[in-house]
Design an enzyme around this catalytic site. Structure first.
Site, mmCIF file in Angstrom:
data_model
loop_
_atom_site.group_PDB
_atom_site.id
_atom_site.type_symbol
_atom_site.label_atom_id
_atom_site.label_comp_id
_atom_site.label_asym_id
_atom_site.label_seq_id
_atom_site.Cartn_x
_atom_site.Cartn_y
_atom_site.Cartn_z
ATOM 1 N N VAL A 1 -16.172 -6.044 25.639
ATOM 2 C CA VAL A 1 -17.441 -5.499 25.150
ATOM 3 C C VAL A 1 -17.315 -3.978 25.038
ATOM 4 O O VAL A 1 -16.797 -3.328 25.954
ATOM 5 C CB VAL A 1 -18.600 -5.874 26.107
ATOM 6 C CG1 VAL A 1 -19.905 -5.252 25.635
ATOM 7 C CG2 VAL A 1 -18.729 -7.383 26.207
ATOM 8 N N ALA A 2 -17.779 -3.445 23.893
ATOM 9 C CA ALA A 2 -17.683 -1.995 23.622
ATOM 10 C C ALA A 2 -16.253 -1.504 23.817
ATOM 11 O O ALA A 2 -16.005 -0.436 24.362
ATOM 12 C CB ALA A 2 -18.669 -1.200 24.489
ATOM 13 N N ASP B 1 -17.957 -3.978 10.287
ATOM 14 C CA ASP B 1 -16.763 -4.788 10.571
ATOM 15 C C ASP B 1 -16.975 -6.281 10.307
ATOM 16 O O ASP B 1 -16.016 -7.059 10.363
ATOM 17 C CB ASP B 1 -16.374 -4.656 12.053
ATOM 18 C CG ASP B 1 -15.991 -3.237 12.429
ATOM 19 O OD1 ASP B 1 -15.463 -2.515 11.574
ATOM 20 O OD2 ASP B 1 -16.220 -2.863 13.595
ATOM 21 N N GLY C 1 -13.985 -1.302 21.200
ATOM 22 C CA GLY C 1 -13.393 -0.869 19.928
ATOM 23 C C GLY C 1 -12.685 -2.011 19.216
ATOM 24 O O GLY C 1 -11.859 -1.793 18.334
ATOM 25 N N LYS D 1 -10.698 -7.563 16.025
ATOM 26 C CA LYS D 1 -9.949 -6.766 15.038
ATOM 27 C C LYS D 1 -9.333 -5.554 15.719
ATOM 28 O O LYS D 1 -9.847 -5.073 16.743
ATOM 29 C CB LYS D 1 -10.834 -6.304 13.874
ATOM 30 C CG LYS D 1 -11.987 -5.343 14.227
ATOM 31 C CD LYS D 1 -11.633 -3.868 14.283
ATOM 32 C CE LYS D 1 -12.757 -3.029 14.844
ATOM 33 N NZ LYS D 1 -12.476 -1.689 15.232
HETATM 34 P P1 ATP Z 1 -16.908 -1.717 17.192
HETATM 35 O O1 ATP Z 1 -15.431 -1.834 17.390
HETATM 36 O O2 ATP Z 1 -17.445 -2.614 16.108
HETATM 37 O O3 ATP Z 1 -17.409 -0.326 17.075
HETATM 38 P P2 ATP Z 1 -17.134 -2.408 19.941
HETATM 39 O O4 ATP Z 1 -16.085 -3.438 19.996
HETATM 40 O O5 ATP Z 1 -16.769 -1.064 20.473
HETATM 41 O O6 ATP Z 1 -17.641 -2.278 18.479
HETATM 42 P P3 ATP Z 1 -19.076 -4.356 20.774
HETATM 43 O O7 ATP Z 1 -18.382 -5.176 21.790
HETATM 44 O O8 ATP Z 1 -19.231 -4.924 19.419
HETATM 45 O O9 ATP Z 1 -18.420 -2.897 20.682
HETATM 46 O O10 ATP Z 1 -20.495 -3.994 21.420
HETATM 47 C C1 ATP Z 1 -21.188 -2.806 21.230
HETATM 48 C C2 ATP Z 1 -22.593 -3.005 21.777
HETATM 49 O O11 ATP Z 1 -23.276 -3.965 20.960
HETATM 50 C C3 ATP Z 1 -22.637 -3.602 23.181
HETATM 51 O O12 ATP Z 1 -22.657 -2.598 24.146
HETATM 52 C C4 ATP Z 1 -23.903 -4.440 23.184
HETATM 53 O O13 ATP Z 1 -24.991 -3.703 23.673
HETATM 54 C C5 ATP Z 1 -24.208 -4.710 21.706
HETATM 55 N N1 ATP Z 1 -24.078 -6.148 21.320
HETATM 56 C C6 ATP Z 1 -24.950 -6.848 20.596
HETATM 57 N N2 ATP Z 1 -24.552 -8.105 20.403
HETATM 58 C C7 ATP Z 1 -23.370 -8.231 21.009
HETATM 59 C C8 ATP Z 1 -22.451 -9.297 21.151
HETATM 60 N N3 ATP Z 1 -22.677 -10.506 20.636
HETATM 61 N N4 ATP Z 1 -21.331 -9.058 21.834
HETATM 62 C C9 ATP Z 1 -21.081 -7.813 22.349
HETATM 63 N N5 ATP Z 1 -21.920 -6.789 22.268
HETATM 64 C C10 ATP Z 1 -23.058 -6.971 21.593
#
Ligand code: ATP
Length: 305
Positions: free
Chosen positions: A104-105, A145, A107, A11
């Site tokens: 990963v992380a 989300d 946003g 998203k």
């Molecule tokens: P958001 O936009 O919802 O705030 P994000 O995109 O910044 O999130 P994610 O990739 O969802 O961040 O990951 C945040 C943290 O969640 C990661 O650092 C990890 O430790 C944990 N996590 C748990 N399950 C997962 C998964 N299936 N994929 C990615 N990260 C995961």
């Protein structure tokens, strides 16, 4: 026990209004989500015993960050499977395999996307047969989300992001995403938002009318002007080099440029395929940029394949 596979999009937030922190620690949000064609895949295979396992892999070399994704009960896909099992009384276990493309992380809600995909995959694999509204209730319990990632398309998000209502929208948009070398913790960005705003009056968040009008008209130029993100100051305070990334995209003629959610992924809106290629090319010179991806949105939410 044939495998069930689900594709789930990332998203972006076309606007992200953030209100004053609530008593429960969450911030009220007013956002417009768009699902974009950067997809994770979650494959579920039913087990004879009651274990729930997960593996994570990526075909994208630049995404060595998959190493930081938990492969235990902290993985959001595992949490989703457990919640579904608790609510439906299934006794079997499941092996989940995540193919990670969403940063990963970054946003872009990759963890939440995997949770949404896991709900759909396990619901099919276990034959629990919950209808979409019941899955949406579970999704809301898993994270802000997650309901949107079941839904997909464009939607207004309220509450702490978990209440999703459809939005009248036309058009398909060309995006360029600049992925950073290292993720940013959503929690840290919100803490920085609170620190910066201490002593200031933070208004209740609202979705800008200009953004809704741009989407209704399918007007990419107006949408570019209307993009907004209240977490920008906080994210840039933690990652000042993102300012350069945003400037490079704007100089390359992007119709609009913002951070995705809590960052650090930066989003650039292009007018067409060629324009998006030009912006992507310019961004390859940004020091803070690990990878550049062209994408389109909106796309549907978590779906069986
Ligand atoms: P958001 O936009 O919802 O705030 P994000 O995109 O910044 O999130 P994610 O990739 O969802 O961040 O990951 C945040 C943290 O969640 C990661 O650092 C990890 O430790 C944990 N996590 C748990 N399950 C997962 C998964 N299936 N994929 C990615 N990260 C995961």
């Amino acid at each position: 026990m044939s495998p069930v596979s689900v594709r789930v999009p990332a998203k972006i937030n076309l606007c992200l209004g953030v209100g004053p922190v609530r008593d429960d620690g969450y911030h009220p949000l007013a956002t417009v989500y768009q699902a974009v064609d950067l997809h994770d895949e979650v494959r579920a295979v039913v087990r004879e015993d009651d274990a729930i396992t997960v593996t994570v892999h990526s075909d994208v070399d630049a995404r060595s960050e998959v190493a930081v994704v938990p492969v235990d009960d902290d993985n959001l896909a595992v949490r989703a499977a457990r919640l579904l099992r608790d609510r439906t009384g299934v006794s079997a276990g499941v092996d989940l395999a995540i193919r990670k493309v969403i940063p990963v992380a970054g946003g872009m809600a990759g963890g939440s996307a995997d949770a949404a995909a896991s709900l759909v995959a396990c619901n099919e694999a276990w034959g629990t047969g919950l209808a979409r509204p019941a899955l949406e209730v579970l999704a809301g319990q898993l994270g802000s989300d997650v309901p949107f990632l079941l839904h997909g398309g464009n939607a207004v998000g309220g509450g702490r992001g978990e209440t999703v209502s459809p939005v009248l929208a036309r058009g398909s948009y060309h995006w360029v995403f600049a992925m950073a070398h290292e993720g940013l913790s959503t929690k840290a960005v919100f803490a920085e938002f609170d620190r910066i705003n201490e002593g200031r009056t933070v208004a209740e968040p609202a979705v800008p009318d200009a953004l809704l009008a741009a989407l209704r008209a399918g007007d990419a130029e107006a949408l570019g002007d209307a993009l907004s993100n209240d977490l920008t100051e906080a994210a840039l305070s933690l990652r000042p080099e993102l300012e350069d990334t945003l400037s490079i995209g704007i100089e390359a003629g992007a119709l609009g440029a913002i951070l995705s959610g809590s960052g650090p992924t930066a989003l650039f809106l292009a007018s067409d395929e060629q324009h998006s290629l030009d912006i992507a090319f310019a961004l390859t010179s940004a020091a803070g940029c690990a990878d550049v991806v062209q994408s389109r949105g909106p796309v549907p939410g978590a779906r069986l394949i």
